[in-house]
Scaffold this motif. Sequence first.
Motif, mmCIF file in Angstrom:
data_model
loop_
_atom_site.group_PDB
_atom_site.id
_atom_site.type_symbol
_atom_site.label_atom_id
_atom_site.label_comp_id
_atom_site.label_asym_id
_atom_site.label_seq_id
_atom_site.Cartn_x
_atom_site.Cartn_y
_atom_site.Cartn_z
ATOM 1 N N GLY A 1 0.788 -1.230 0.000
ATOM 2 C CA GLY A 1 0.000 0.000 0.000
ATOM 3 C C GLY A 1 0.821 1.281 0.000
ATOM 4 O O GLY A 1 0.650 2.140 -0.870
ATOM 5 N N TYR A 2 1.718 1.390 0.967
ATOM 6 C CA TYR A 2 2.520 2.609 1.098
ATOM 7 C C TYR A 2 3.384 2.816 -0.148
ATOM 8 O O TYR A 2 3.514 3.932 -0.651
ATOM 9 N N ILE B 1 1.371 4.255 -3.023
ATOM 10 C CA ILE B 1 1.086 5.691 -2.859
ATOM 11 C C ILE B 1 2.298 6.524 -3.268
ATOM 12 O O ILE B 1 2.184 7.519 -3.990
ATOM 13 N N ARG C 1 -1.998 12.476 -5.128
ATOM 14 C CA ARG C 1 -1.609 12.189 -3.743
ATOM 15 C C ARG C 1 -2.742 11.420 -3.085
ATOM 16 O O ARG C 1 -3.734 12.003 -2.649
ATOM 17 N N LEU C 2 -2.572 10.116 -3.048
ATOM 18 C CA LEU C 2 -3.627 9.256 -2.525
ATOM 19 C C LEU C 2 -3.629 9.242 -1.009
ATOM 20 O O LEU C 2 -2.563 9.252 -0.382
ATOM 21 N N THR C 3 -4.798 9.190 -0.426
ATOM 22 C CA THR C 3 -4.895 8.939 1.011
ATOM 23 C C THR C 3 -5.023 7.414 1.178
ATOM 24 O O THR C 3 -5.316 6.703 0.220
ATOM 25 N N ALA C 4 -4.806 6.969 2.405
ATOM 26 C CA ALA C 4 -4.907 5.517 2.654
ATOM 27 C C ALA C 4 -6.317 5.027 2.311
ATOM 28 O O ALA C 4 -6.486 3.959 1.733
ATOM 29 N N GLY C 5 -7.311 5.828 2.643
ATOM 30 C CA GLY C 5 -8.695 5.433 2.385
ATOM 31 C C GLY C 5 -8.964 5.278 0.896
ATOM 32 O O GLY C 5 -9.520 4.285 0.451
ATOM 33 N N THR C 6 -8.529 6.290 0.129
ATOM 34 C CA THR C 6 -8.736 6.237 -1.320
ATOM 35 C C THR C 6 -8.035 5.034 -1.905
ATOM 36 O O THR C 6 -8.579 4.317 -2.754
ATOM 37 N N LEU C 7 -6.795 4.796 -1.448
ATOM 38 C CA LEU C 7 -6.019 3.692 -2.003
ATOM 39 C C LEU C 7 -6.690 2.352 -1.745
ATOM 40 O O LEU C 7 -6.912 1.572 -2.671
ATOM 41 N N TYR C 8 -7.015 2.099 -0.485
ATOM 42 C CA TYR C 8 -7.554 0.765 -0.172
ATOM 43 C C TYR C 8 -8.952 0.565 -0.770
ATOM 44 O O TYR C 8 -9.302 -0.551 -1.134
ATOM 45 N N GLY C 9 -9.698 1.648 -0.872
ATOM 46 C CA GLY C 9 -10.999 1.549 -1.540
ATOM 47 C C GLY C 9 -10.795 1.155 -2.999
ATOM 48 O O GLY C 9 -11.468 0.267 -3.527
ATOM 49 N N ASP D 1 -9.411 -2.559 -3.411
ATOM 50 C CA ASP D 1 -10.481 -3.565 -3.290
ATOM 51 C C ASP D 1 -11.274 -3.673 -4.581
ATOM 52 O O ASP D 1 -11.599 -4.747 -5.047
#
Lengths: 267, 111
Positions: free
Chosen positions: B19-20, B23, B35-43, B46
Motif C-alpha cells: 500500500g505505502y 502511494i 496524492r492518494l490517502t490511505a482510504g482512497t487507495l484501499y478503496g 479492493d
Amino acid sequence: MSSYRLVMRAFPAEYRQEHGAELVDTANALTDNRWSARQSLSLFNVGLRTRTRIESGDTVQRTWIQGAMLGLLLMLTTHTTYVWSYGSWDWGGRYALEPLLSALSVILLIRSTSSRSIAGVALLQLGAALSVGFFAIPFLAAPVSLLAGLGGLSRRWGDGRPAGSPTMVAIVILALSFGPLADLGDGFLGGFVLQCGLLALGLTLVRLDPRPLIGAGAWFALELLPGALMAGIDSDESMSTAAYAAIAVALAAFAASAISIRHPQRR
Amino acid sequence: MREPTYFILLALHAEPLHGYGIIKKADLLSSGRVRLTAGTLYGALDRLVDDGLLEVDREETVNGRRRRYYRITEYGRHETGLEAQRMRSVVEASERVIGRLPNLGSTGATS
C-alpha cells in the motif's frame, strides 16, 4: 477511543480484522502518526462504501436485496423528512443559523451526487432535506430529498457502464411520469413514497442489465403487474400506498430470483 | 478510468508493491499530482482486485505487521494500455486543434 479507531469503525468488522492494521499503518506512515481531517474523512467514506459495496461475485439476488434496502432507506428518509418538516416542531434559533444551514444543504446536495454508498446517500439525502426543512419551507424538503437520493443512487448504480447516470435518471423520470403507476398513490406523500420504491426498483433493474432499453423494458413489465393488482384497491391512506410500494419491491425481488437477468460481467 | 486508478495501475506495472509503496510510486509517476490517502487507495485496491485488474501477490510480516503486496494482472495491463491509448488520442486531437491555430496566419501568408 483514539480518533483512528473511531474512524475505522466505519468499516465492517471482518474487513477491519483482515485489513485494519495494514490500513492504519499506511495512514500513519503517510501522516507521521498525525491524521488530518482529510485522511480521516476519506477513510470514513471508504469504510461506508465497503459496507455497501456491490462486488462482481455478487449474485443477482444479493443485488436485489440491496435494491430493496435502497427503496426502504429512500422511503424512511423521505418519510422522516416530510413528517419533521410538516410537524409542529419548532426551534427558535433556526433563523440565526440560516446562512450556515443554507450552505450545508447545498454542500450535502452536491456531495450526494458523488456518494456511492447506500448509507452515504441516505444520510446526505436526509441531511440536505432537513437543512431545507429548517427554513420553514417544508414543501421543498421532499423534492430536495428525492433530488439528493436520485442523484446519489443514479451515480452509484450507473458506475462504470456506458448506460450512465443520465440515461437512468431519464428512464426513471419518464417511467414515473407516464408509467401505469404514475397516477397511483393518494396525496403527495403517498405517491412520493411509492415513487421512491419504484425508483429503487428501476435503478436496480437497469443495474442488473447494462443495456438500458432491456432494463427499462423489464422494469415496465414488472411495473404493470403490481399496477394491475392495485387498480382495484382503495388507496385513500398514504400508509397503504407505502405498503403497495413495499409489495412492488418485494414482487420485483421475487421475480428477479426467478428471471435470469444477466449480471454485468466486469471480468 | 479516473486518474488515481490509472496511476495505481501504472505504479504496479514494474513490480508488486504494498500500500505505502503504491502511494509513493503514484506520487512520483504523476509528479506529485496524484496524492492518494490511505482510504482512497484501499478503496480503489479492493475495487480493482474485484474487477480483476489487480491481484494479491503475497503477504509479508514485518515487525509483526502484515503487509500485502499487489500485482497487476494481464487484464489490468491491457486496460492500462487502452487507457493510455485513449489519452494519447485526446492529446493528438488537442494538438491538432491547438497546433493549427498559430499556423493559420502563416498558411495565409505563404499561399
